[in-house]
Design a protein around this motif. Sequence first.
Motif, PDB file in Angstrom:
ATOM      1  N   ILE A 144      -3.998  -6.115  -4.984  1.00 32.40           N
ATOM      2  CA  ILE A 144      -2.604  -6.489  -4.747  1.00 32.40           C
ATOM      3  C   ILE A 144      -2.519  -7.726  -3.860  1.00 32.40           C
ATOM      4  CG2 ILE A 144      -0.482  -5.739  -3.593  1.00 32.40           C
ATOM      5  CD1 ILE A 144      -1.184  -2.898  -4.648  1.00 32.40           C
ATOM      6  N   ALA A 145      -3.369  -7.803  -2.847  1.00 34.68           N
ATOM      7  CA  ALA A 145      -3.362  -8.973  -1.963  1.00 34.68           C
ATOM      8  C   ALA A 145      -3.585 -10.250  -2.752  1.00 34.68           C
ATOM      9  CB  ALA A 145      -4.436  -8.820  -0.884  1.00 34.68           C
ATOM     10  N   GLY A 146      -4.481 -10.213  -3.729  1.00 34.30           N
ATOM     11  CA  GLY A 146      -4.736 -11.389  -4.549  1.00 34.30           C
ATOM     12  C   GLY A 146      -3.523 -11.804  -5.355  1.00 34.30           C
ATOM     13  N   ASN A 190       5.755  -4.943   0.526  1.00 35.96           N
ATOM     14  CA  ASN A 190       5.258  -4.423  -0.749  1.00 35.96           C
ATOM     15  C   ASN A 190       4.727  -2.997  -0.576  1.00 35.96           C
ATOM     16  OD1 ASN A 190       4.243  -5.576  -3.662  1.00 35.96           O
ATOM     17  ND2 ASN A 190       2.873  -3.988  -2.885  1.00 35.96           N
ATOM     18  N   LEU A 191       5.320  -2.060  -1.320  1.00 33.44           N
ATOM     19  CA  LEU A 191       4.905  -0.657  -1.290  1.00 33.44           C
ATOM     20  C   LEU A 191       4.514  -0.237  -2.704  1.00 33.44           C
ATOM     21  CD1 LEU A 191       7.782   0.805   0.959  1.00 33.44           C
ATOM     22  CD2 LEU A 191       5.574  -0.130   1.691  1.00 33.44           C
ATOM     23  N   SER A 192       3.249  -0.387  -3.026  1.00 33.35           N
ATOM     24  CA  SER A 192       2.766  -0.040  -4.370  1.00 33.35           C
ATOM     25  C   SER A 192       2.230   1.391  -4.397  1.00 33.35           C
ATOM     26  CB  SER A 192       1.689  -1.034  -4.822  1.00 33.35           C
ATOM     27  OG  SER A 192       2.260  -2.277  -5.136  1.00 33.35           O
ATOM     28  N   PHE A 193       3.079   2.305  -3.987  1.00 34.45           N
ATOM     29  CA  PHE A 193       2.744   3.730  -3.996  1.00 34.45           C
ATOM     30  C   PHE A 193       4.046   4.513  -3.997  1.00 34.45           C
ATOM     31  CE2 PHE A 193       2.805   2.340   0.461  1.00 34.45           C
ATOM     32  CZ  PHE A 193       3.769   3.187   0.977  1.00 34.45           C
ATOM     33  N   GLY A 194       3.938   5.814  -4.109  1.00 37.36           N
ATOM     34  CA  GLY A 194       5.143   6.637  -4.049  1.00 37.36           C
ATOM     35  C   GLY A 194       4.876   8.007  -4.613  1.00 37.36           C
ATOM     36  N   THR A 290       2.193   0.004 -12.470  1.00 40.62           N
ATOM     37  CA  THR A 290       3.397  -0.483 -11.812  1.00 40.62           C
ATOM     38  C   THR A 290       3.102  -1.002 -10.408  1.00 40.62           C
ATOM     39  OG1 THR A 290       3.950   1.766 -11.063  1.00 40.62           O
ATOM     40  CG2 THR A 290       4.948   1.014 -13.127  1.00 40.62           C
ATOM     41  N   SER A 291       1.999  -0.573  -9.813  1.00 37.31           N
ATOM     42  CA  SER A 291       1.558  -1.135  -8.530  1.00 37.31           C
ATOM     43  C   SER A 291       1.513  -2.647  -8.587  1.00 37.31           C
ATOM     44  CB  SER A 291       0.146  -0.647  -8.182  1.00 37.31           C
ATOM     45  OG  SER A 291       0.142   0.643  -7.656  1.00 37.31           O
ATOM     46  N   PHE A 292       0.990  -3.161  -9.676  1.00 39.24           N
ATOM     47  CA  PHE A 292       0.677  -4.576  -9.771  1.00 39.24           C
ATOM     48  C   PHE A 292       1.891  -5.371 -10.252  1.00 39.24           C
ATOM     49  CE2 PHE A 292      -3.220  -2.063 -10.881  1.00 39.24           C
ATOM     50  CZ  PHE A 292      -3.588  -1.910  -9.551  1.00 39.24           C
ATOM     51  N   ALA A 293       2.737  -4.748 -11.084  1.00 38.56           N
ATOM     52  CA  ALA A 293       4.021  -5.358 -11.410  1.00 38.56           C
ATOM     53  C   ALA A 293       4.836  -5.562 -10.134  1.00 38.56           C
ATOM     54  CB  ALA A 293       4.782  -4.477 -12.401  1.00 38.56           C
TER      55      ALA A 293
END
Length: 337
Positions: A144-146, A190-194, A290-293
């Motif tokens: 995700i950082a990239g 950015n919150l790529s979790f849930g 969806t994490s990366f979107a």
Amino acid sequence: MEMQQVGEAFIRPGQLLTDRSSLSAAARWTQAVSEADGVCVVHLAAGVDPCELTAELRDQGLRASPNHVFRGQPLFFGGPASRPFPTPPISYKPGRSRSDVTVGLLDTGVAEHPWWAASDWYDDIGPEAADASEGLQAGHGTFIAGLLVRGAPGAALRVDRVLDGDGLGDEASVVRALHRLRERPPQVLNLSFGGHTFDDRPPQLVADAIAELTSTVTVACAGNTASDRPFWPAALPSVIGVAALDAAQESRAPYSGYGTWVDACARGDWLASSYLDTEQFGGFAAWCGTSFATALVSGTIADAAKKEPAKDVVRRLLDGEGARQIPDLGVPFPSSL
């Protein structure tokens, strides 16, 4: 991480999440309390159901929640997108431009990588924010950082590790991390979790903590549930919930969450980005979810925030005249990454 399934939600067994104002009301069911960064985790006496106690305390107007488990969201439950795949090195050289924009990244951490080897922000994150080296989602934060540094060149990342190597974390850890951001809030988070909640109601302590970041635009993934069931924190009204499009950026990726609570969408299929430097991967991978979107949407907002406040960027992109809307997927954010 020990967890218990309640319907389609997961919780930490025997734990209640609350604030100080509710401790006395829960006292007779309490075995111990741990408190940090303004959050209290009540360890309940044997046999006490945290979901039933939550309902009882809420009926009294108090803040309470089971300690829900959240998960990182590449395609977690199997299939070709459930894991990263090796990919050739990506030709990208960070520029010398600097931005005043900071993007908060709560995830598995960030590992060393040539893309940010000379950056000030990576020197500041500390060993406790290093990415996990083992587990089903090790490298998730680095990936995700990239996407963020390529989407918003020159922006700084503020990294906090809230997920383990298997992509698992709990609500208490997330709320504590959100509270730590209050001193120097990022423009974009950015919150790529849930996850789901046991009663499909918003996780109130998470909602409160996000609401306290008044100048921050929070972006979260809609989850890889292939359903319209609210996925939190993406479904919070104050959060931009992001669904995933397929590689052609025309249709919903089959695994993506969707619904009236989704605000935006971007490509989630077969994105390539930075990854752990291992014998198999060598620092790069391709992954779906969806994490990366979500990271693509965060990067777009952060890049535009160089010239105008992030909140204004969101109003222009999501609510501006002529903004294209896809039913149950929101506004598409095109990407060339």
